[in-house]
Design a protein around this motif. Structure first.
Motif, PDB file in Angstrom:
ATOM      1  N   ALA A 104      -2.234   1.044  -1.977  1.00 56.02           N
ATOM      2  CA  ALA A 104      -1.222   0.666  -2.967  1.00 56.02           C
ATOM      3  C   ALA A 104      -1.844   0.623  -4.363  1.00 56.02           C
ATOM      4  O   ALA A 104      -1.268   1.117  -5.339  1.00 56.02           O
ATOM      5  N   MET A 118       0.895  -4.404   6.040  1.00 54.02           N
ATOM      6  CA  MET A 118       1.467  -5.267   5.002  1.00 54.02           C
ATOM      7  C   MET A 118       0.363  -5.872   4.136  1.00 54.02           C
ATOM      8  O   MET A 118      -0.704  -6.213   4.630  1.00 54.02           O
ATOM      9  N   LEU A 119       0.674  -6.016   2.889  1.00 52.90           N
ATOM     10  CA  LEU A 119      -0.310  -6.604   2.002  1.00 52.90           C
ATOM     11  C   LEU A 119      -0.234  -8.117   2.062  1.00 52.90           C
ATOM     12  O   LEU A 119       0.834  -8.675   2.259  1.00 52.90           O
ATOM     13  N   PRO A 120      -1.348  -8.775   1.902  1.00 53.39           N
ATOM     14  CA  PRO A 120      -1.300 -10.227   1.820  1.00 53.39           C
ATOM     15  C   PRO A 120      -0.617 -10.653   0.529  1.00 53.39           C
ATOM     16  O   PRO A 120      -0.560  -9.893  -0.430  1.00 53.39           O
ATOM     17  N   SER A 121      -0.124 -11.886   0.535  1.00 52.80           N
ATOM     18  CA  SER A 121       0.613 -12.319  -0.652  1.00 52.80           C
ATOM     19  C   SER A 121      -0.307 -12.500  -1.851  1.00 52.80           C
ATOM     20  O   SER A 121       0.086 -12.261  -2.974  1.00 52.80           O
TER      21      SER A 121
END
Lengths: 205, 429
Positions: free
Chosen positions: A36, A1-4
């Protein structure tokens, strides 16, 4: 998951830029953050240009581009052959575009929203005649069925071969040819039949 | 090759349209890609994800809501149709002239023309105005003014879309009263808005300019000037085309960079102000002075060396609109130097020609910039403009004999372009 909040380290290094499409797909599937960014950098020009030419509106194309990449991000784990990542992205783009065109038709039918006119100002067309021609062209494209419209744009504007279109749209070549013949003959007829005031004169006077 | 065996032959108009579509709607600019990437990353961030069950229930709830809305909408649409029939077609009547093939409006006398629409809208054309009705249908009207002045009174009550092409500008209208004119010789666009609001887009605005009641927009392409002024009701109701523009909105202009070492701002300040794409939006809203003030606060040198491509372009345009040709030139040169190969840098080359044209002694330099644009972007969107300007300036600087070859080239490539009239005059015996 990417950090916000995307950190500066997300800038993709040269070695990552040399990664093959297959490696990139695998990295994206594994949730590596750089993938991404690199996926966008590598394929966004192709997707946004296609969307712009299909919809005729740069602003709508931006929104569609993001939908396409979100879909790619969600579905990449289902990709069986990572080396065909580019085709996968292109197919996703076509599906999102077709859905959007269906949605626009539906909205127009329900009169929620009139079809947007071509926003060709942003694309730097200062010539009135050209703007007018493009506007008429996209107004007529609105009348085609979404599938025919996409096939028409792929063939006539993107200059893809029938074989390529069939592969991209997961259709048979004969289906593509039928769709193309239908769209081309209609568009040719409409373009030739459309002195722009014809409707106005008939209806208005 | 445009056709293969088994494919129908397409009409020439369709071929032209698809070619134009391909040439005009090209790849995205680096700034568009950056913006899109930001949006994409924001959308896939964990904050945007929800547990699957929640999503499923949300979708179910949304589906129910959509079905309800659809049912209501269908009932409303058919209810209206059953009770009131189809919406009335837009019809019109012309006094003082007639409509020719292609929608051209021909004046029968010398008193101008009136076009009255059945919904209550009205168009008054001044004597000698060359215009045409491009589209008149159930959805609205599209009018083009190629030369002269038209006064519009568009009815508020309809949802129809009204658009007016005025020279190279496009005016999008809802319910409003305004007068607009275009002089192709002096390349001056003049719009006075008395009621309502309009949105103007065109070659000098790099976006859209929204005008409200009481404002006047004068854009002179030849002088590279764009001025928005506030007018009193008396001024606004006056329709004299020769009325000089009122004094410009107060502009605490940006001071030129002081000689000597410029103050070096903190880099993060520049990034915050120049990298967040605010200037493009401010430019579209007509907040040119705000852009100049921002740049002044950050420091001109720092801005020129660190601002993003889009912001530099917005700064250049804001400076041009405020007659700050020194700053406009610097911003455009920075755009060309720092972002070579980008679409904006090509546009900057063209605009450098425009900036030089505004100087009395800048004609030769302007021709050089147009030459560079024509060389570097032989099929670019501004080729017609660059070639037309080069032809005009060559005529001015070296005489008609040298300009004739350019006029021939222009007419061959752009037989209906903005400079076609001038080119034909040059070639006339």
């Amino acid at each position: 998951m990417l950090p916000s909040h995307v950190p500066l380290s997300l800038v993709v290094g040269q070695d990552r830029r040399a990664a093959s499409d297959g490696d990139l797909a695998r990295a994206l599937s594994a949730g590596e953050a750089w993938a991404a960014v690199e996926t966008w950098r590598r394929f966004a020009p192709m997707v946004l240009t296609l969307a712009k030419r299909t919809l005729g509106s740069p602003s709508e194309a931006d929104d569609i581009g993001q939908d396409v990449f979100c879909r790619v991000y969600r579905k990449v784990r289902t990709l069986r052959e990572p080396d065909s990542f580019r085709n996968f992205v292109y197919t996703c783009a076509l599906r999102v575009l077709q859905t959007e065109l269906h949605r626009k038709k539906m909205r127009s039918w329900l009169s929620f929203q009139q079809p947007a006119l071509l926003d060709c100002q942003g694309s730097g067309t200062p010539d009135v005649e050209s703007r007018d021609l493009l506007r008429r062209f996209y107004r007529l494209l609105e009348r085609l069925a979404p599938r025919d419209r996409i096939v028409f744009v792929l063939r006539r504007v993107e200059s893809m071969s029938v074989e390529e279109i069939a592969a991209a749209t997961k259709s048979s070549e004969s289906t593509v040819k039928r769709s193309l013949a239908r769209a081309s003959s209609r568009m040719s007829r409409w373009m030739d039949d459309e002195p722009r005031l014809a409707d106005g004169e008939k209806q208005g006077r | 090759m445009r056709t293969t065996i088994g494919e129908p032959k397409e009409s020439p108009a369709l071929t032209e349209a698809t070619d134009l579509c391909r040439d005009t709607l090209g790849p995205p600019t680096p700034a568009e890609l950056d913006r899109g990437l930001d949006g994409f990353l924001a959308r896939i961030s964990p904050n945007k994800t929800r547990p699957r069950r929640f999503v499923r229930w949300s979708l179910a709830g949304a589906a129910v809501a959509v079905c309800t809305l659809v049912a209501l909408q269908v009932a409303s649409v058919y209810g209206k149709r059953w009770s009131a029939g189809e919406p009335p077609t837009l019809a019109y009547q012309i006094d003082g002239g007639s409509v020719l093939e292609g929608g051209y409006l021909r004046e029968s006398g010398h008193a101008g023309m009136n076009v009255v629409f059945n919904e209550g809208s009205r168009l008054t054309l001044a004597p000698g105005t060359r215009s045409r009705l491009q589209v008149v249908d159930r959805d609205g009207a599209h009018v083009a003014i190629e030369r002269g002045r038209g006064s519009f009174q568009v009815a508020h009550k309809s949802n129809r879309r009204w658009q007016v092409d005025v020279g190279p500008f496009l005016v999008t209208v809802t319910g409003t009263v305004f007068t607009v004119s275009w002089d192709p010789v002096s390349e001056e666009f003049d719009l006075r808005l008395r009621e309502g609001s309009v949105v103007v887009s065109g070659p000098v605005s790099a976006g859209e300019i929204a005008l409200r009641a009481g404002q006047r927009l004068v854009a002179n392409l030849a002088k590279v000037q764009t001025v928005i002024t506030e007018e009193t009701p008396e001024q606004a109701s006056s329709e004299s085309p020769s009325a000089p523009p009122a004094p410009a909105v107060t502009a605490p202009g940006l001071q030129p960079p002081a000689p000597g070492p410029a103050p070096t701002p903190v880099a993060s300040t520049v990034a915050k102000l120049a990298g967040d794409h605010q200037w493009g939006r401010k430019l579209a809203r007509g907040q040119w002075d705000r852009i100049l003030q921002d740049a002044n606060r950050i420091g001109v040198e720092a801005t020129l060396s660190e601002a993003s491509s889009e912001d530099l372009f917005a700064l250049a345009n804001a400076a041009r609109y405020r007659h700050r040709s020194d700053l406009a030139r610097s911003a455009l040169l920075a755009e060309r130097r720092r972002f070579p190969g980008s679409t904006r840098s090509l546009e900057a080359i063209y605009l450098l020609g425009r900036v030089e044209e505004a100087r009395e002694t800048g004609t030769a330099q302007a021709i050089a910039w147009y030459d560079e644009y024509l060389t570097r972007a032989p099929t670019g969107p501004l080729v017609g403009e660059a070639l037309g300007r080069k032809m005009t300036l060559t005529d001015k600087l070296e005489g008609p004999a040298r300009a004739r070859s350019l006029a021939e080239e222009y007419l061959r490539r752009f037989p209906k372009g903005n400079y076609a009239g001038s080119a034909r005059e040059l070639l006339a015996p």
